[in-house]
Design an enzyme around this catalytic site. Sequence first.
Site, PDB file in Angstrom:
ATOM      1  N   ASP A 188      56.603  -9.849  74.301  1.00  0.00           N
ATOM      2  CA  ASP A 188      55.582  -8.812  74.210  1.00  0.00           C
ATOM      3  C   ASP A 188      55.479  -8.030  75.527  1.00  0.00           C
ATOM      4  O   ASP A 188      55.533  -8.625  76.604  1.00  0.00           O
ATOM      5  CB  ASP A 188      54.242  -9.505  73.906  1.00  0.00           C
ATOM      6  CG  ASP A 188      53.140  -8.536  73.561  1.00  0.00           C
ATOM      7  OD1 ASP A 188      53.324  -7.756  72.609  1.00  0.00           O
ATOM      8  OD2 ASP A 188      52.084  -8.548  74.226  1.00  0.00           O
ATOM      9  N   GLU A 239      60.147  -6.368  73.600  1.00  0.00           N
ATOM     10  CA  GLU A 239      59.392  -5.186  73.221  1.00  0.00           C
ATOM     11  C   GLU A 239      59.344  -4.305  74.472  1.00  0.00           C
ATOM     12  O   GLU A 239      58.379  -4.334  75.240  1.00  0.00           O
ATOM     13  CB  GLU A 239      57.969  -5.535  72.758  1.00  0.00           C
ATOM     14  CG  GLU A 239      57.242  -4.310  72.226  1.00  0.00           C
ATOM     15  CD  GLU A 239      55.735  -4.306  72.434  1.00  0.00           C
ATOM     16  OE1 GLU A 239      55.039  -3.529  71.767  1.00  0.00           O
ATOM     17  OE2 GLU A 239      55.223  -5.065  73.287  1.00  0.00           O
TER      18      GLU A 239
HETATM   19  C1  GLC Z   1      52.191  -5.415  72.076  1.00  0.00           C
HETATM   20  C2  GLC Z   1      51.942  -5.929  70.685  1.00  0.00           C
HETATM   21  C3  GLC Z   1      50.612  -5.417  70.231  1.00  0.00           C
HETATM   22  C4  GLC Z   1      49.547  -5.940  71.154  1.00  0.00           C
HETATM   23  C5  GLC Z   1      49.859  -5.559  72.601  1.00  0.00           C
HETATM   24  C6  GLC Z   1      49.016  -6.329  73.561  1.00  0.00           C
HETATM   25  O1  GLC Z   1      52.329  -4.052  72.121  1.00  0.00           O
HETATM   26  O2  GLC Z   1      52.982  -5.576  69.839  1.00  0.00           O
HETATM   27  O3  GLC Z   1      50.328  -5.776  68.905  1.00  0.00           O
HETATM   28  O4  GLC Z   1      48.295  -5.429  70.797  1.00  0.00           O
HETATM   29  O5  GLC Z   1      51.187  -5.864  72.935  1.00  0.00           O
HETATM   30  O6  GLC Z   1      49.414  -7.671  73.596  1.00  0.00           O
END
Ligand code: GLC
Length: 488
Positions: A188, A239
């Site tokens: 993440d 991500e």
């Molecule tokens: C990432 C996740 C999202 C979350 C954010 C904070 O972007 O995909 O769903 O709210 O991180 O952890």
Amino acid sequence: MGQPWWREGVLYQIYPRSFADANGDGVGDLAGITAKLDYLQWLGVAGIWLNPINPSPNVDWGYDVADYTDVHPDLGSLADVDRLVAEASRRGIRVLIDLVPNHTSNQHPWFRERPDFYVWADAVPNNWQAIFGGGSAWALDEERGRYYLHNFAKEQPDLDWWHPEVRGEFERILRFWFDRGIAGFRIDVAHGLIKDRELRDDVGSERVHSMNRPETHEVYRGWRRLADAYEPPRVLLGEVYVLDIPAWAGYYGSGSDELNLAFNFALVHADLDAEQMRAVVSATEAALPPDAWPCWIGSNHDVGRLTTRWCRGNEALARCALLMLLTLRGTASLYYGDELALPDGHVSPEHVRDVAVPSRDPCRTPLPWTGEGGWENPWLPLEDTSRNVEDQRADPGSTLHFTRDVIALRKESVDLRSGPYAELPAPPSTLAWRRGNGTVVAVNFGSGTAEIESVEGAIALATDRERQGESVGGRLRLGPAEGAVVQR
Ligand code: GLC
């Protein structure tokens, strides 16, 4: 020699609360996923990745972790993870889970016991903005009389990745799950871990100091060594929410010493427009080091479902988008329901559970398994079940069968699995590319008929299922919202 499984295979993202509910409490769970593995095997996916399964107060539905080495009781237990991994492995499916290293929940014991693990200032030091809630990313901790950093909600304090013990803790967490047979992590906010040491102001809307620090790459070099030491090597999928393609590509390091895969958000942010898509794909191909491997998505739990976002509900266009994602060079990760051309659900204001504005709940509604839904009092409403698994599975002409057939074709074709990508000339609204020596893919996102020149062979698969087997002698004609794979 074959390539690693995660290059050749297709990934499938599961939002555990909304995938399948084994105990009938309205919340999807790990046992529910295990019970649906036969479906995933039939679909042909090589790996699944799960949104966070850890204990969490659920301010941000699992992205506020209170314990990194346990399971949220709503979803099951560690024994359920073991069962899921074992049953998935029997079906040739690997399990990846979400790791949230940028921040914890303010209910994580560290926040009280190890305040030095977090980022603090005596007064608001800069202009950094919180992504949720708006306003400053600094909140006063009344007890301590100091401000802590939260790039997301105020209940999600950011960890201090300059702290060697924070790094040590995460290496321990990585090993904990790898030792349990987890095949890898979706990481993440992978571009966010390190904050500017001097806490300098961000510049305009660019998060150049609150995120995107070059020092983060060193963390991934260490994790890659750790993941590669396992047999089989574990996978790091980031991500990396960075739209500048060369900067994004940097998270692959040399191509073999940082992340194995990073979701391509430049493509997500492009419209379903041939010019825009072509530009992203060619910039991606140009930016990646030779050993690196792209990773394509069109939907997820944040950005929405591709059928709505890219295709405004149009199922024929959704097939074109799926065909593109699954046959570009790289790994595609489908979001649960993509295989049905499932659009975003409808969540009326009184049912909204999300912390973000606008709410992301419409893309997190339960998967419709049958015309009745297959859920009892689900945690988010399930209204439209017109595109559901049972009906589409019974219909060989459905998008579900189409998706399954594209995945199967990819398995059979070395060109589609690993062949190089070459852009081909194509008329407006149309994209065409060659994979390897003998495979051409073309999609027409437009509303008119298009003709692609110099294509020879036979249609191995088309969004219009009637066209399969048709021979193509020089000119491939595609109707509106139509796509095809031609093999020589
Ligand atoms: C990432 C996740 C999202 C979350 C954010 C904070 O972007 O995909 O769903 O709210 O991180 O952890």
